[in-house]
Design an enzyme around this catalytic site. Sequence first.
Site, PDB file in Angstrom:
ATOM      1  N   HIS A   1       0.744  -1.291  -0.133  1.00 51.42           N
ATOM      2  CA  HIS A   1      -0.007  -0.101  -0.049  1.00 51.42           C
ATOM      3  C   HIS A   1       0.704   1.220  -0.169  1.00 51.42           C
ATOM      4  CE1 HIS A   1      -3.382  -2.676   0.859  1.00 51.42           C
ATOM      5  NE2 HIS A   1      -2.655  -3.163   2.273  1.00 51.42           N
TER       6      HIS A   1
ATOM      7  N   HIS B   1      -7.299  -4.195  -1.220  1.00 51.67           N
ATOM      8  CA  HIS B   1      -6.723  -5.563  -1.208  1.00 51.67           C
ATOM      9  C   HIS B   1      -6.865  -6.259  -2.419  1.00 51.67           C
ATOM     10  CE1 HIS B   1      -6.555  -4.318   2.904  1.00 51.67           C
ATOM     11  NE2 HIS B   1      -5.260  -4.659   2.986  1.00 51.67           N
TER      12      HIS B   1
END
Lengths: 214, 214, 331, 331
Positions: D56, D218
């Site tokens: 991320h 995700h």
Amino acid sequence: MSDVTGAKVAKSLLLVAKRVEENKDYLCELDGEVGDGDHGVSMTIGMRAVTRAVNNLPDSVTPQAAFVAAADAYADEVGATIGPLYEAAFRAAAEAAKGKTNMNAIGDWAAVYEAMAVAIQVLGKAELGDKTLLDAFFPAVEHIKKLATGGGDLVSALESTAKCALDSAISTKDLVPQKGRAARLGDRAKGHQDAGATSLAIVLAGFAEAIKAG
Amino acid sequence: MSDVTGAKVAKSLLLVAKRVEENKDYLCELDGEVGDGDHGVSMTIGMRAVTRAVNNLPDSVTPQAAFVAAADAYADEVGATIGPLYEAAFRAAAEAAKGKTNMNAIGDWAAVYEAMAVAIQVLGKAELGDKTLLDAFFPAVEHIKKLATGGGDLVSALESTAKCALDSAISTKDLVPQKGRAARLGDRAKGHQDAGATSLAIVLAGFAEAIKAG
Amino acid sequence: MKKLINDPFDTVQELFEGFVSANDHLIKQVGHRSIARIESPIAGKVGIVVGGGSGHLPAFAGYVGKGMADGAAFGNIFASPPAKPVIEATIAVNSGAGVMYTYGNYQGDCINFDKAQDHCRELGIQVQTVVLNDDVLSAPKDQAHKRRGIGGLFLVWHVAGAKAEAMASLDEVVAVTSKANANTRTVGVGLTSCTVPANGKPTFSLPEDEMEIGLGIHGEPGIKRVKLRPIDSVIDEIVESILADLDYKGSDVAVLVNGLGGSPAEELYLVYRRVSQILKASNINIRFKHVGEQVTALEMAGVSVSLMRLDTEMHDLIKNSVVDTCMYKKI
Amino acid sequence: MKKLINDPFDTVQELFEGFVSANDHLIKQVGHRSIARIESPIAGKVGIVVGGGSGHLPAFAGYVGKGMADGAAFGNIFASPPAKPVIEATIAVNSGAGVMYTYGNYQGDCINFDKAQDHCRELGIQVQTVVLNDDVLSAPKDQAHKRRGIGGLFLVWHVAGAKAEAMASLDEVVAVTSKANANTRTVGVGLTSCTVPANGKPTFSLPEDEMEIGLGIHGEPGIKRVKLRPIDSVIDEIVESILADLDYKGSDVAVLVNGLGGSPAEELYLVYRRVSQILKASNINIRFKHVGEQVTALEMAGVSVSLMRLDTEMHDLIKNSVVDTCMYKKI
Ligand SMILES: Nc1ncnc2c1ncn2[C@@H]1O[C@H](COP(=O)(O)OP(=O)(O)O)[C@@H](O)[C@H]1O
Ligand SMILES: Nc1ncnc2c1ncn2[C@@H]1O[C@H](COP(=O)(O)OP(=O)(O)O)[C@@H](O)[C@H]1O
Ligand SMILES: [Mg+2]
Ligand SMILES: [Mg+2]
Ligand SMILES: [Mg+2]
Ligand SMILES: [Mg+2]
């Protein structure tokens, strides 16, 4: 059958690790349908760490110590949801195997499996029917507990328990998830087999296969 | 045939624009093989600007003023290599058409085409054989100049000139580029037809088609 | 084509509008497709004007602000801007101390910026140009003047901007920019193509198991296609090309690991890891380092590595600078 | 899978090494997979510890430095870190003024950070936790506690970090962080999947002409798939979801247009353009804005839009802050 010593428990963890890694892509695929597609990876990372830890154990290892090594491996390397759940499970398994020099009896494994499932439930707070690995594990625990009172053959008990776990994992298709990433999908997750339930069935099958191999 | 007035020149630019845009994807594809894949886009942006500019011209427009409008459109909107080249070409065309009220003679077009090609060469400094649009333009200029001395039919002269440009564009396949992005590829660019030569052939074909349509 | 766009022929105009409004605390619009630092012209300061095709953000407009560029012109996607926006930016940033143009070595940019330069000189503005050509693999060493400008321009402009910010003269800014360019080398690798919006299809196609070495930031083909390999071995190869082109042994260097747009930041750190290992082993001292997307090719997956050999002047300029541009900051 | 990696099972470790060496002027390694701001512990300052799965970046480690986070723990790709690196980071940043954990609302993160919190409290360290849940579409409003944390954490941490930097007490930092979280909403759209390196295949597949609205960082599926549409109409829809969830009318807001990793910066500015048009028309005042990749999902193409409603305290904190973290700076 020769004694299921601590060394044999340790060896069985190596086979479990092998079988899990062989199913990495399949488990990722199941997780990808509704989750983030990493379950096979997380389990493989954990099981590789277990393998490293187990390979360092002495032959004289107790069953308890073998499970502690697995718990520590998961604790340090995995993270995610599954890491602490398996850590707690293996730590509970160790506790259930405490003092034993072998795990020859079906009851020994029933106690270990039950302790594992309960530890996962205590930490993860999932209920039966929430579409988690517990939906494979609890039926399997019930199954092996029944067999333990009967006193049959260990290998076939472990095998039929693993089979029960697999059947239950397949049945998770009908459930609507309540925990974890998949919970957000509601009905959209119906029809998909739960990844964690599937890997749990693979783990139990790995134990059965290893003990059978002797 | 009626007079090829400034208004008709302006109208022919609209058809050229239409044909270029119809070939946008093809031109991008040619450019993508060895360059950056945008030639059809740059030409379309330029020709859309030409269309907007030409649509604002009065019916009384001179041939010169029509070409000036096209030059200004390219100057403001396109950039890239092709922008200043076509700007210079259209500005030279305007200069060559200066004072004329019509472009009825093959010689009028020969003068315009030659001025355009020369202006492109002066600015871009490419030689014949460098695998640029000049490898289509110069043969076409030679061709129409020869016809101009003969004094035949304007439409068929423009048509055969466009055909000559297209044949020459196709022949660029055998050349190794020396200018622009493709130059860095050396032999790797052999076998690919030059995008700018191809669009030039489309432009000349557009003029021929428009004048024929009257 | 999967893009977050409206009509692809409106993309550049809309991008320009979005860019201007998102950065209106740092820049102002000074023409149809041109911007300038909000404080421009800054009395006594050399103005730096950059530009090129769109599709390379943060290059070029993203570097307008304190410590790098004073003005920028937006071209269409991968197409040099016309002269006009360059002229507008030049006029906006000119304080009388002169203006430097600096951009990557592409034919379109050279033609259009030269036109603007001629025009602005006629207006009485002092303009000098430094064209950048850091891309080692785009031409052999003896034809270095043909090489393209790619990721290394970030390092060169870092030095140039700091010099101008220190109120150096136009000649001094030009000199240090030329020196920085002469000491900067870059090599890139690409894993995927990019798609020009108004084209709608990928510029080229690359098999699933191949990568292109030495490709340009517009999707121009590179010098060769190779099988996808572990990144360490790829980085070994491209850093070797850089070290073979200029003697960095024992030098201080600035390093840029640049993402081309589509590769996640995680991979750029993997690249930096290997670059730093190689430089350490080669007795080259990293004095400044940056990992990020600085000169991109739309959504192309890939990376470039740039090394700038530092002398004391360049070292001090890049280390001590404070940069506050639209898309890059350094404190 | 086209990635710049070596053995995919080594990716996180190598990324960690690369990250630490690329940022060694701002951070230090304090454990196997944990980092802390180089000056830590800072006397009297509340330490902020963040973390989560890798993949991320800049979240989470990229925000360690001045003005945001003091420590971070790296998990495997898309997998919460175990408790251990969180504990290591906590110990490293604890000056005695207490430590705040703040992370996105994911089961794995909650379990592991809670374990770390229990452990650190046993060690006598004051630890408080603020879990972030800005993702509007991940659960209905009456089950907001189930919502995920996504792009909005950048805005929340901006405020939190500024408060801690101003030497506020742990309770004060926790209070403003909770307030910022309660006033922040995000919605995202994805155009492509991403690929977990050790998985090797895209997490999901999306037809060439479809996009997913409300998907997670995700690759978790969103609430619906829709046909690819002009971006303006998509942004209209997602901003409407945000405005329907919280009353922003007449308010001051901070805006983040966040790229998920694979979309070029050019497209993010197109998105900002539309967001600013909508907010203007809705009588909402943009006081702070940022366009960039801040919370990503590896190479996923897509974007999220976050709005944080500002009161005077939050406004002043975010406007006046100076931030110098590994991957985000504000002057
Ligand atoms: N609270 C819980 N209790 C038991 N098992 C759970 C729980 N939450 C999730 N799981 C199991 O974990 C699996 C997902 O694991 P994994 O993908 O490794 O973690 P993550 O969701 O963090 O990516 C699910 O398929 C489910 O079986
Ligand atoms: N110096 C030059 N003189 C004439 N034509 C040129 C020159 N350089 C390039 N061209 C032409 O321009 C074409 C490429 O145009 P375009 O793709 O629009 O520009 P860019 O290369 O800037 O992307 C080439 O195919 C070639 O025919
Ligand atoms: Mg998962
Ligand atoms: Mg081109
Ligand atoms: Mg171009
Ligand atoms: Mg995960």
